[in-house]
Design a protein around this motif. Structure first.
Motif, PDB file in Angstrom:
ATOM      1  N   CYS A 221       1.682 130.147 -43.568  1.00  0.00           N
ATOM      2  CA  CYS A 221       2.769 129.288 -43.123  1.00  0.00           C
ATOM      3  C   CYS A 221       4.115 129.911 -43.462  1.00  0.00           C
ATOM      4  O   CYS A 221       4.261 130.581 -44.491  1.00  0.00           O
ATOM      5  CB  CYS A 221       2.680 127.902 -43.774  1.00  0.00           C
ATOM      6  N   LYS A 222       5.084 129.673 -42.595  1.00  0.00           N
ATOM      7  CA  LYS A 222       6.441 130.132 -42.846  1.00  0.00           C
ATOM      8  C   LYS A 222       7.083 129.263 -43.929  1.00  0.00           C
ATOM      9  O   LYS A 222       6.698 128.119 -44.131  1.00  0.00           O
ATOM     10  CB  LYS A 222       7.277 130.064 -41.562  1.00  0.00           C
ATOM     11  N   ASP A 223       8.059 129.836 -44.615  1.00  0.00           N
ATOM     12  CA  ASP A 223       8.820 129.056 -45.587  1.00  0.00           C
ATOM     13  C   ASP A 223       9.682 128.036 -44.851  1.00  0.00           C
ATOM     14  O   ASP A 223      10.299 128.354 -43.830  1.00  0.00           O
ATOM     15  CB  ASP A 223       9.707 129.963 -46.434  1.00  0.00           C
ATOM     16  N   PRO A 224       9.735 126.808 -45.336  1.00  0.00           N
ATOM     17  CA  PRO A 224      10.557 125.796 -44.659  1.00  0.00           C
ATOM     18  C   PRO A 224      12.042 126.076 -44.840  1.00  0.00           C
ATOM     19  O   PRO A 224      12.456 126.730 -45.809  1.00  0.00           O
ATOM     20  CB  PRO A 224      10.155 124.496 -45.351  1.00  0.00           C
ATOM     21  N   LYS A 225      12.850 125.603 -43.900  1.00  0.00           N
ATOM     22  CA  LYS A 225      14.304 125.693 -44.039  1.00  0.00           C
ATOM     23  C   LYS A 225      14.775 124.632 -45.028  1.00  0.00           C
ATOM     24  O   LYS A 225      14.488 123.455 -44.860  1.00  0.00           O
ATOM     25  CB  LYS A 225      14.988 125.495 -42.681  1.00  0.00           C
ATOM     26  N   ILE A 226      15.485 125.074 -46.065  1.00  0.00           N
ATOM     27  CA  ILE A 226      15.869 124.190 -47.151  1.00  0.00           C
ATOM     28  C   ILE A 226      17.307 123.733 -46.964  1.00  0.00           C
ATOM     29  O   ILE A 226      18.197 124.539 -46.701  1.00  0.00           O
ATOM     30  CB  ILE A 226      15.702 124.884 -48.514  1.00  0.00           C
ATOM     31  N   ASP A 227      17.526 122.431 -47.087  1.00  0.00           N
ATOM     32  CA  ASP A 227      18.869 121.857 -47.043  1.00  0.00           C
ATOM     33  C   ASP A 227      19.570 122.152 -48.366  1.00  0.00           C
ATOM     34  O   ASP A 227      19.049 121.866 -49.447  1.00  0.00           O
ATOM     35  CB  ASP A 227      18.781 120.353 -46.819  1.00  0.00           C
TER      36      ASP A 227
ATOM     37  N   PRO B 120      -2.776 131.476 -37.879  1.00  0.00           N
ATOM     38  CA  PRO B 120      -4.053 131.867 -38.488  1.00  0.00           C
ATOM     39  C   PRO B 120      -3.923 133.207 -39.207  1.00  0.00           C
ATOM     40  O   PRO B 120      -3.094 134.047 -38.861  1.00  0.00           O
ATOM     41  CB  PRO B 120      -5.007 131.963 -37.287  1.00  0.00           C
ATOM     42  N   ALA B 121      -4.739 133.402 -40.212  1.00  0.00           N
ATOM     43  CA  ALA B 121      -4.760 134.659 -40.947  1.00  0.00           C
ATOM     44  C   ALA B 121      -5.332 135.760 -40.050  1.00  0.00           C
ATOM     45  O   ALA B 121      -5.922 135.478 -39.005  1.00  0.00           O
ATOM     46  CB  ALA B 121      -5.584 134.500 -42.218  1.00  0.00           C
ATOM     47  N   PRO B 122      -5.149 137.035 -40.424  1.00  0.00           N
ATOM     48  CA  PRO B 122      -5.710 138.125 -39.612  1.00  0.00           C
ATOM     49  C   PRO B 122      -7.213 137.959 -39.396  1.00  0.00           C
ATOM     50  O   PRO B 122      -7.944 137.522 -40.285  1.00  0.00           O
ATOM     51  CB  PRO B 122      -5.392 139.370 -40.452  1.00  0.00           C
ATOM     52  N   ASN B 123      -7.645 138.309 -38.188  1.00  0.00           N
ATOM     53  CA  ASN B 123      -9.056 138.235 -37.767  1.00  0.00           C
ATOM     54  C   ASN B 123      -9.567 136.798 -37.672  1.00  0.00           C
ATOM     55  O   ASN B 123     -10.776 136.576 -37.656  1.00  0.00           O
ATOM     56  CB  ASN B 123      -9.957 139.035 -38.718  1.00  0.00           C
ATOM     57  N   ILE B 124      -8.659 135.834 -37.618  1.00  0.00           N
ATOM     58  CA  ILE B 124      -9.038 134.425 -37.470  1.00  0.00           C
ATOM     59  C   ILE B 124      -8.244 133.831 -36.315  1.00  0.00           C
ATOM     60  O   ILE B 124      -7.052 134.107 -36.176  1.00  0.00           O
ATOM     61  CB  ILE B 124      -8.785 133.624 -38.763  1.00  0.00           C
ATOM     62  N   SER B 125      -8.902 133.054 -35.508  1.00  0.00           N
ATOM     63  CA  SER B 125      -8.237 132.357 -34.411  1.00  0.00           C
ATOM     64  C   SER B 125      -8.638 130.886 -34.470  1.00  0.00           C
ATOM     65  O   SER B 125      -9.650 130.514 -35.055  1.00  0.00           O
ATOM     66  CB  SER B 125      -8.609 132.959 -33.051  1.00  0.00           C
ATOM     67  N   CYS B 126      -7.811 130.050 -33.864  1.00  0.00           N
ATOM     68  CA  CYS B 126      -8.093 128.611 -33.834  1.00  0.00           C
ATOM     69  C   CYS B 126      -7.597 128.058 -32.506  1.00  0.00           C
ATOM     70  O   CYS B 126      -6.878 128.725 -31.755  1.00  0.00           O
ATOM     71  CB  CYS B 126      -7.445 127.896 -35.017  1.00  0.00           C
ATOM     72  N   ARG B 127      -7.961 126.824 -32.259  1.00  0.00           N
ATOM     73  CA  ARG B 127      -7.637 126.198 -30.971  1.00  0.00           C
ATOM     74  C   ARG B 127      -6.729 125.002 -31.206  1.00  0.00           C
ATOM     75  O   ARG B 127      -6.981 124.184 -32.092  1.00  0.00           O
ATOM     76  CB  ARG B 127      -8.916 125.773 -30.249  1.00  0.00           C
ATOM     77  N   LEU B 128      -5.650 124.941 -30.399  1.00  0.00           N
ATOM     78  CA  LEU B 128      -4.723 123.820 -30.483  1.00  0.00           C
ATOM     79  C   LEU B 128      -5.309 122.595 -29.793  1.00  0.00           C
ATOM     80  O   LEU B 128      -6.353 122.654 -29.154  1.00  0.00           O
ATOM     81  CB  LEU B 128      -3.386 124.207 -29.834  1.00  0.00           C
ATOM     82  N   GLN B 129      -4.594 121.473 -29.912  1.00  0.00           N
ATOM     83  CA  GLN B 129      -5.074 120.240 -29.293  1.00  0.00           C
ATOM     84  C   GLN B 129      -5.077 120.323 -27.772  1.00  0.00           C
ATOM     85  O   GLN B 129      -5.874 119.662 -27.114  1.00  0.00           O
ATOM     86  CB  GLN B 129      -4.220 119.061 -29.757  1.00  0.00           C
ATOM     87  N   ASP B 130      -4.176 121.137 -27.214  1.00  0.00           N
ATOM     88  CA  ASP B 130      -4.140 121.275 -25.758  1.00  0.00           C
ATOM     89  C   ASP B 130      -5.121 122.322 -25.238  1.00  0.00           C
ATOM     90  O   ASP B 130      -5.122 122.622 -24.042  1.00  0.00           O
ATOM     91  CB  ASP B 130      -2.718 121.601 -25.289  1.00  0.00           C
ATOM     92  N   GLY B 131      -5.940 122.900 -26.131  1.00  0.00           N
ATOM     93  CA  GLY B 131      -6.958 123.858 -25.703  1.00  0.00           C
ATOM     94  C   GLY B 131      -6.555 125.308 -25.804  1.00  0.00           C
ATOM     95  O   GLY B 131      -7.402 126.197 -25.658  1.00  0.00           O
ATOM     96  N   ARG B 132      -5.287 125.587 -26.063  1.00  0.00           N
ATOM     97  CA  ARG B 132      -4.843 126.967 -26.186  1.00  0.00           C
ATOM     98  C   ARG B 132      -5.358 127.579 -27.477  1.00  0.00           C
ATOM     99  O   ARG B 132      -5.428 126.926 -28.509  1.00  0.00           O
ATOM    100  CB  ARG B 132      -3.324 127.059 -26.123  1.00  0.00           C
TER     101      ARG B 132
END
Length: 208
Positions: A46-52, A72-84
């Protein structure tokens, strides 16, 4: 000369079978790819959040939850809710919730400084929203002590009241009266209270 209907169906049947096989294979492969929200720790970054700068909390903090973009980490893939399907290093990722704190303007550095230098006057407690005078009263539910005349009277007796209050504020046991959290640097000395939940509970090993 036009082909009879039976011959045309006979020629079209292998094509239909091919489409059915392809759709079945696609369904099998799609089931093998895990959904992004089901990825476990270590399987995504995950990216670092933008801090106020004012609150030292993520800019999109709402109801003690903030969203960060993850991949996803290297060599890992996942599927979004829209199927992508999303892979490592893609142009877009998926969002995950991270906890954030509710702050209302009380600075931890200011509270500690007031407790250290002007604690004997009760300035730290007035700053945190405890203006009541009277004797010391220990609240069992919040483990906090209300300021009073005894704090001022114990200055000559080794400053016991001031010392105890300083320790309680420095350890972040005593916080603002409105129930909010201190404004502490996001990557600073924050107190994190741990509790046993379904995610942190460790089952004891059965003796062999």
């Amino acid at each position: 000369m036009a082909f009879p209907l039976r011959k045309r169906l006979r020629c079209f049947l292998p094509f239909l079978c091919f489409l059915c096989v392809c759709s079945h294979l696609e369904l099998v492969f799609s089931e093998d790819v895990e959904r992004c929200e089901h990825l476990r720790l270590g399987q995504y970054l995950c990216k670092d959040p933008k801090i106020d700068d004012a609150t030292q909390e993520p800019e999109n903090c709402r109801n003690m939850q903030a969203q960060v973009e993850c991949f996803p980490a290297p060599n890992i893939s996942c599927r979004l809710q829209d199927g992508r399907e999303v892979g490592f290093g893609g142009d877009f990722g998926f969002n995950r919730s991270i906890p954030c704190r509710n702050v209302s303007g009380y600075s931890y550095k200011v509270a500690v400084a007031l407790s250290l230098f002007l604690g004997w006057l009760g300035a730290d407690r007035f700053y945190l929203g405890y203006p009541a005078l009277g004797s010391w009263t220990l609240h069992a539910d919040s483990a906090s002590v209300s300021p009073g005349l005894l704090k001022f009277c114990t200055v000559g007796f080794c400053g016991i009241g001031t010392l105890i209050d300083f320790i309680l504020i420095a350890m972040q046991i005593v916080g603002p009266a409105d129930g909010s959290s201190y404004i502490v640097d996001y990557y600073g000395a924050r107190l994190t209270r741990l509790s046993i939940t379904n995610e942190t509970f460790r089952k004891p090993h059965q003796s062999l």
